[in-house]
Design an enzyme around this catalytic site. Structure first.
Site, mmCIF file in Angstrom:
data_model
loop_
_atom_site.group_PDB
_atom_site.id
_atom_site.type_symbol
_atom_site.label_atom_id
_atom_site.label_comp_id
_atom_site.label_asym_id
_atom_site.label_seq_id
_atom_site.Cartn_x
_atom_site.Cartn_y
_atom_site.Cartn_z
ATOM 1 N N GLY A 187 0.198 0.153 5.606
ATOM 2 C CA GLY A 187 0.452 -0.701 6.774
ATOM 3 C C GLY A 187 -0.685 -1.596 7.200
ATOM 4 N N THR A 238 -3.555 0.842 -3.293
ATOM 5 C CA THR A 238 -2.908 -0.429 -2.953
ATOM 6 C C THR A 238 -3.130 -1.519 -3.993
ATOM 7 O OG1 THR A 238 -2.651 -2.000 -1.121
ATOM 8 C CG2 THR A 238 -4.896 -1.374 -1.655
ATOM 9 N N ASN A 288 -2.738 -4.416 -2.353
ATOM 10 C CA ASN A 288 -2.796 -5.230 -1.143
ATOM 11 C C ASN A 288 -1.382 -5.647 -0.749
ATOM 12 O OD1 ASN A 288 -3.937 -6.289 1.116
ATOM 13 N ND2 ASN A 288 -4.455 -8.247 0.188
ATOM 14 N N SER A 321 -8.606 -1.187 5.556
ATOM 15 C CA SER A 321 -8.166 -0.349 6.681
ATOM 16 C C SER A 321 -7.621 0.994 6.201
ATOM 17 C CB SER A 321 -7.066 -1.070 7.469
ATOM 18 O OG SER A 321 -7.560 -2.262 8.022
ATOM 19 N N ASP A 355 -8.624 -9.511 1.315
ATOM 20 C CA ASP A 355 -9.187 -8.612 2.332
ATOM 21 C C ASP A 355 -10.636 -8.963 2.685
ATOM 22 O OD1 ASP A 355 -7.066 -7.116 3.106
ATOM 23 O OD2 ASP A 355 -7.538 -5.362 1.900
ATOM 24 N N THR A 361 0.841 -1.202 0.000
ATOM 25 C CA THR A 361 0.000 0.000 0.000
ATOM 26 C C THR A 361 0.877 1.253 0.000
ATOM 27 O OG1 THR A 361 -1.676 -1.227 1.233
ATOM 28 C CG2 THR A 361 -1.947 1.140 1.203
HETATM 29 N N1 GLY Z 1 -5.328 -3.989 1.439
HETATM 30 C C1 GLY Z 1 -5.171 -3.394 2.699
HETATM 31 C C2 GLY Z 1 -6.359 -2.593 3.093
HETATM 32 O O1 GLY Z 1 -7.123 -2.187 2.226
HETATM 33 O O2 GLY Z 1 -6.555 -2.363 4.250
#
Ligand code: GLY
Length: 557
Positions: A461, A382, A384, A436, A406, A364
């Protein structure tokens, strides 16, 4: 960690516009667009496309993300915006697809390879933002990314290091196009050597010329679908044709200096930030207590309670009721805060009943932009995991995400980040996985046109995004720390399960010992996040801080 004094590019001030991003060439694309008369959205879109070229581990065309902004001041029409360009599950996806794949011996199907990819959202999101709130022509905004892809740039140490990690190399070498581009003669592309991506340049040119149809239809879509069929993936032309980003109402919560606007579901970021913020009010941490065991204990307990809710209730709001009214209700949060023991950790099993252990991953990327009008834009985007699914689309030159992980990909089994998630986040065709990512903008008090952007925040993160953004926000807004200290101070993280408090190694031993006495299980981590902050909380000029934990850069107009 290098200090800012050793690298002045990571800390700068400016009176006009500024871009803070995880990679220097891309940050400069943003300020070049500001200098060409663009606004913060033009710059943000230019940076987004440039990162897809210069930071392939996380910048992307084949992934998704969120944009939060306070925009429109040049037209005297200030809007708080939240754009969701998260990937969606393909039409052929099913709730049990990864359990079935696992039973057939494909243990990593949600993480590596074709089946791991959701339908990409970044191109639609970037183009929508440009159309809606930008001011420069699409061709002009994409031109720098096309040049960087076609003419190349010096391979960065950071990308080289990431390519060289044995886990990444092992998986990337399974896919011919990824291996050919990133591992010529079997070795990670060397740092400093000019890295050219002609296929990616063609794809970007098609997007510049044809807009979203240049990516979701025609040649590029054909390449993607052909590769899917070849590799056992399930993205089909209809998935691409029907993908649309969504404008959503930002989550807004009170801060001491005004309000914060941030991302609503399918991000869990906004809900958790608002919850943690409210619970932390009860702690009444004094400025002199910054970094103390009491401060970290209250943070951990607030985070623990918020992640319990996150994993129980949140998912794609177009598919499930996220119960936002209840989760953000002051009485509900007061009750939660009142359940925090001032000196003892609450076992997570007394809040929810799943347990697991985390995996860590560098992935990300976030960038922050402000312009001379005072607009502020925060974008977190991202694939991921690092380099996503590791599948590069032959002929089109971009990597595909592994965002399907996710979802609650396998009920009861932890995802890439050790999160065990609930039924609301189960896979369904066309649904977005819970995220997140927490791009956030802080505003001064006031209404509509009177609100000023005070700070633009974000970091990569996984779940630590939420807790890291909160810690920087709290440090600026409540502890009144300088932007540099807010970013560089030792960070911690709690996500309910596994029931452990992660702390950076710079947290003093005596603090860890006292937290252990409070019954916290302490795990030391090298570093958390790669924050990209712009702030003018306490002065008239912008201060940009690119986290010294990463290799990013501040570019000023
Ligand atoms: N792929 C990490 C997030 O979206 O939180």
């Amino acid at each position: 960690m290098k200090t800012n004094a050793e690298n002045p590019e990571v800390s700068r001030t400016a009176g006009k516009g500024m871009v803070v991003a995880a990679e220097a060439e891309a940050a400069k694309v943003g300020t070049d667009l500001l200098n060409a008369g663009g606004n913060a959205i033009d710059a943000a879109v230019g940076v987004g496309f440039a990162l897809a070229v210069t930071y392939p581990a996380a910048g992307n065309l084949g992934g998704g993300g969120f944009l939060v902004g306070s925009v429109g001041r040049e037209k005297s029409q200030v809007d708080s915006v939240a754009l969701d360009f998260r990937e969606v599950a393909p039409q052929a996806a099913t709730e049990s697809m990864y359990t079935e794949a696992h039973d057939q011996g494909k243990e990593e199907a949600s993480l590596t390879g074709h089946l791991a990819a959701g339908v990409p959202g970044s191109v639609d999101g970037m183009l929508h933002a440009l159309d809606r709130w930008g001011s420069l022509p699409r061709e002009q905004v994409l031109a720098p990314a096309i040049r960087l892809a076609r003419e190349g740039f010096a391979m960065t140490e950071r990308t080289h290091r990431m390519l060289n990690s044995s886990r990444t190399r092992d998986r990337m070498l399974r896919y011919r196009a990824s291996a050919d581009l990133f591992y010529p003669e079997g070795k990670a592309f060397p740092p400093g050597k000019i890295f050219r991506q002609p296929e990616l340049a063609n794809t970007l040119e098609l997007i510049a010329r044809n807009g979203r149809a240049g990516f979701y239809e025609g040649e590029v879509a054909d390449h993607l679908v052909t590769e899917m069929k070849r590799g056992g993936g399930i993205i089909r032309p209809i998935d691409l044709k029907t993908y649309r980003c969504v404008e959503r109402e930002p989550i807004r919560f009170k801060t001491e200096s005004g309000n914060a606007i941030t991302m609503p579901p399918p991000s869990s970021g906004g809900v958790c930030l608002a919850q943690i913020s409210r619970m932390m009010e009860n702690a009444r941490i004094q400025v002199s207590e910054a970094g103390s065991p009491r401060h970290l204990h209250w943070l951990a307990e607030s985070m623990r309670r918020s992640f319990a809710d996150r994993n129980t209730w949140l998912g794609d709001p177009d598919f499930v009721d996220c119960h936002l009214e209840r989760l953000l209700d002051p009485d509900y949060l007061a009750e939660k805060a009142a359940s925090i023991h001032p000196e003892k950790a609450t076992p997570s099993t007394s809040l929810v009943t799943e347990e697991t252990s985390p995996k860590e991953s560098e992935q990300t990327t976030h960038y922050s932009v402000v312009d001379k009008h005072g607009n502020g834009v925060a974008v977190t985007t991202t694939l991921n995991g690092s380099f996503g699914s590791k599948v590069l689309v032959p002929g089109a030159g971009f990597l595909l995400n592994n965002e399907m992980d996710d979802f609650t990909a396998r009920p009861g089994v932890p995802n890439l980040f050790g999160l065990i998630q609930g039924k609301p986040n189960a896979i369904a065709p066309g649904k977005r996985p819970l995220s997140s990512m927490s791009p956030t903008v802080c505003l001064s008090d006031g209404t509509d046109n009177a609100e000023e952007v005070l700070a633009v925040l974000g970091t990569p993160g996984g779940p630590t995004i939420i807790t890291n953004v909160f810690q920087v926000l709290y440090a600026l807004d409540h502890l009144k720390l300088s932007p540099e200290l807010a970013v560089t101070m030792p960070k911690m993280h709690h996500q309910c399960f596994p029931d452990r408090l992660d702390v950076e190694k710079s947290v003093p031993q005596s603090t860890r010992d006292l937290l252990k006495v409070m019954n916290h299980t302490i795990v030391t981590r090298n570093s958390i996040g790669d924050f990209q902050l712009i702030s003018r909380m306490y002065r008239s000029k912008w201060v940009g801080i690119s986290d010294p934990r990463g290799a990013g850069s501040v570019s000023v107009q």
